[in-house]
Design a protein around this motif. Sequence first.
Motif, PDB file in Angstrom:
ATOM      1  N   VAL A 130     -63.548 -54.985  56.800  1.00 17.58           N
ATOM      2  CA  VAL A 130     -62.082 -54.940  56.805  1.00 17.58           C
ATOM      3  C   VAL A 130     -61.604 -53.682  57.519  1.00 17.58           C
ATOM      4  O   VAL A 130     -60.682 -53.726  58.354  1.00 17.58           O
ATOM      5  N   VAL A 145     -62.582 -58.373  59.447  1.00 17.14           N
ATOM      6  CA  VAL A 145     -62.194 -59.319  58.399  1.00 17.14           C
ATOM      7  C   VAL A 145     -60.731 -59.074  58.059  1.00 17.14           C
ATOM      8  O   VAL A 145     -60.317 -57.922  57.842  1.00 17.14           O
ATOM      9  N   THR A 146     -59.936 -60.151  57.988  1.00 18.76           N
ATOM     10  CA  THR A 146     -58.495 -60.010  57.770  1.00 18.76           C
ATOM     11  C   THR A 146     -58.091 -60.110  56.308  1.00 18.76           C
ATOM     12  O   THR A 146     -57.050 -59.583  55.920  1.00 18.76           O
ATOM     13  N   ASP A 147     -58.863 -60.799  55.493  1.00 23.00           N
ATOM     14  CA  ASP A 147     -58.515 -60.989  54.076  1.00 23.00           C
ATOM     15  C   ASP A 147     -59.780 -60.783  53.249  1.00 23.00           C
ATOM     16  O   ASP A 147     -60.682 -61.639  53.250  1.00 23.00           O
ATOM     17  N   GLY A 157     -60.328 -63.425  50.306  1.00 24.79           N
ATOM     18  CA  GLY A 157     -60.607 -64.753  50.864  1.00 24.79           C
ATOM     19  C   GLY A 157     -62.000 -64.830  51.453  1.00 24.79           C
ATOM     20  O   GLY A 157     -62.722 -65.820  51.273  1.00 24.79           O
ATOM     21  N   PHE A 158     -62.416 -63.780  52.163  1.00 26.29           N
ATOM     22  CA  PHE A 158     -63.755 -63.740  52.741  1.00 26.29           C
ATOM     23  C   PHE A 158     -64.826 -63.722  51.656  1.00 26.29           C
ATOM     24  O   PHE A 158     -65.827 -64.447  51.733  1.00 26.29           O
ATOM     25  N   SER A 193     -66.118 -68.114  57.869  1.00 27.39           N
ATOM     26  CA  SER A 193     -64.840 -67.943  57.188  1.00 27.39           C
ATOM     27  C   SER A 193     -63.711 -67.829  58.204  1.00 27.39           C
ATOM     28  O   SER A 193     -63.881 -67.225  59.275  1.00 27.39           O
ATOM     29  N   GLU A 194     -62.579 -68.404  57.842  1.00 28.29           N
ATOM     30  CA  GLU A 194     -61.392 -68.294  58.697  1.00 28.29           C
ATOM     31  C   GLU A 194     -60.815 -66.888  58.662  1.00 28.29           C
ATOM     32  O   GLU A 194     -59.929 -66.551  59.464  1.00 28.29           O
ATOM     33  N   HIS A 195     -61.311 -66.055  57.766  1.00 32.07           N
ATOM     34  CA  HIS A 195     -60.828 -64.678  57.656  1.00 32.07           C
ATOM     35  C   HIS A 195     -61.640 -63.709  58.515  1.00 32.07           C
ATOM     36  O   HIS A 195     -61.407 -62.499  58.467  1.00 32.07           O
ATOM     37  N   THR A 210     -62.769 -62.438  62.294  1.00 26.72           N
ATOM     38  CA  THR A 210     -62.234 -62.488  63.659  1.00 26.72           C
ATOM     39  C   THR A 210     -63.321 -62.619  64.723  1.00 26.72           C
ATOM     40  O   THR A 210     -63.066 -63.155  65.800  1.00 26.72           O
TER      41      THR A 210
END
Length: 722
Positions: free
Chosen positions: A31, A36-38, A41-42, A68-70, A72
């Motif tokens: 992060v 990683v954005t969340d 969630g990750f 994961s969509e979280h 990048t």
Amino acid sequence: MSELITADLVDLDLSADTKEAAARSLAERMVAAGRVTDLDGFLADVAAREEQMPTGLDGGIGIPHCRSEHVTEPTLAFGRSTTRIDFGAPDGPADLIFLIAAPAGADSDHLTILSSLARSLMNAEFTGALRAADDPARVAALIRGDEEASSASDSASDSASDSASDSAAEEPAAGEPKDAAGGPAEPAGPSEPAGTSAGASEPAGTSAPAPAAAAAPFRIVAVTSCPTGIAHTYMAAESLENAAREAGVELVVETQGSAGFEKLPAATIAAADAVIFAHDVEVRDKERFAGKPTVDVGVKAGINRPAELVAEARDKAARGETSAPAAASDDASDGSAPMDAGGDRFGTRLRKWLMTGVSYMVPFVAAGGLLIALAFAIGGYEIASAKSVADHFVWAETASWAALLFQIGSAAFTFLVPVLAGYIAYGMADRPGLVPGFVGGYIATTIKAGFLGGLAAGLIAGAVVMGIQRFKVPAALRGIMPVVVIPLISSAIVGVLMFVVIGKPIASAQEAMTDWLNGLSGANAIGLGVILGLMMCFDLGGPVNKVAYAFATGGIAVSDPSDGSLKIMAAVMAAGMVPPLAMALATTVRGKLFTKTERENGKAAWVLGASFISEGAIPFAAADPLRVIPSSMVGGAITGALSMAFGCTLRAPHGGIFVVPLIGQPFLYLLAILAGTVVSAGLVILLKGLRKKAEAGATAPAGGDASAKGATGDEEKVAVAV
């Protein structure tokens, strides 16, 4: 894209006592690095992957990972724990933890990271360097592959120049042999085999090793696979390769992982002296390796004891053991028969391709045929001319519901030939064959080439794609080949051939065959019924059975099937019901001739036979093929002949006695099935009774020995085989 791992993603003093805490600590670094954005969630995605299967590996390693969509971009964080953390590995907790994050949908990146890392983890020098390093930047470089493990292991020394001078001081004199570490080599012992080291190709200075150098090396091919197809698959491959190298053996591995696999060349397999399977899931296309000395173990054995497996493979080859003689003899060739990558004869491959198409087509036949049959049962045969229910449907009218069922079933039937052609091409050329196969199959329906046209379209489509795949293309074009180039070119070629070259001749042949079927009567019809009955009962759901079934269903898979086609469908289903019904009857009438297990199977065979599931007789045929299969074939031939002689017809492709109301001449139809069932059951009882008498006569001089008296089950099967 940024580097996979950087120094700020390395924690050499990971303070966590659970795998969840370890994942959170490393994820926080991701992060902070903007990877990683969340965080929560990750971590939820990491936990979900962990629930599927533990990510701990032998050797003190944990590799929690997820898509994961979280995330990048593909990222790896590393932590080294002094307290060790349990990730579910059989040999205990882990001190080296790798958290791998890949963006959602980035399968190739995710799997490439994991497979590459898994191979590195089998290198003791690599893991040793990770445990010894005290600089995060060096650890990151090691994992990226920017720095050799051997150089990293020297990082504890403060003076690289001192180390270099020390090494120079120990350098042997010119011409003096060196060992792997650069020092003077120990003289090889007399028992050390020649040619086992990587430096065996250097001149030895004597003529003694010459014969060993000239001898061909021992060759092994191996396949590794695991349930997830990621870590263990590649770790086993690396472990086997290292062990083979140390033993002076040539070894090539096919890794059947989640990212797919590239088949070993047929020539490589043919030249191999032995095979090693280290797998926890079924080896794909296993028949390619038939007839070779084979070591077959779980994937962890490939990781933990590779040297033993290599030695065992050599021992089996020396003894001449072959693990698959039956398949080898089937595929044996004098070199004149064309072979594919798997080593099969052309006839064997052709059968597999056709069976692939038929197996995918049958569910459409069953669904569409039963819906149409049900529609006829509700609304009568005139329902076929009803208006489209999209324009006219009355919820309270039975006729509307019948029309609805008929039109749904007819829609399912329109897919039969395209699906047949598409999956024949798929069997030949994998997914690239689907588009031209479906296109060719649809064209076959539009020009009324029917079932035969679908067969031709599928084979042509597969052959065209296989031909295109032989061309080598620049790397820049490989990405668009399966998506654009192959579908475009192959569909155009198949379409031209089907529309203007071979389509019309095939359509004419289809029409001629239909006219011939319609004109069958008397002895000709009975003879066809005999042949179809024999085919249905020969292998009980196998290829021959499926050919007869596909022939029948192809005839009724039109909006207005001919009377001859309906008779063929009736004969095929009736004959297919005979084997399980006959076995059920035989076990009821003379249960003493059968084992307890067979008597239990006989109870189920009543239902299976009545439902037109020929496979219900397989347990009996497997235990006693020489008596069961011929008896079934005789009964099936009688039933097929009687069904054709009685003029019975059938519009439904499946259903057994449950579609009897839709059968033309239903009472005569049941009589035909009963006759074949009684004849088959009688023959089985007769043949088994004769065997019992022969066995009793053979054991009589022994005075009724108790061991002979109690022989049942597997012993009885052995006696039959003998």
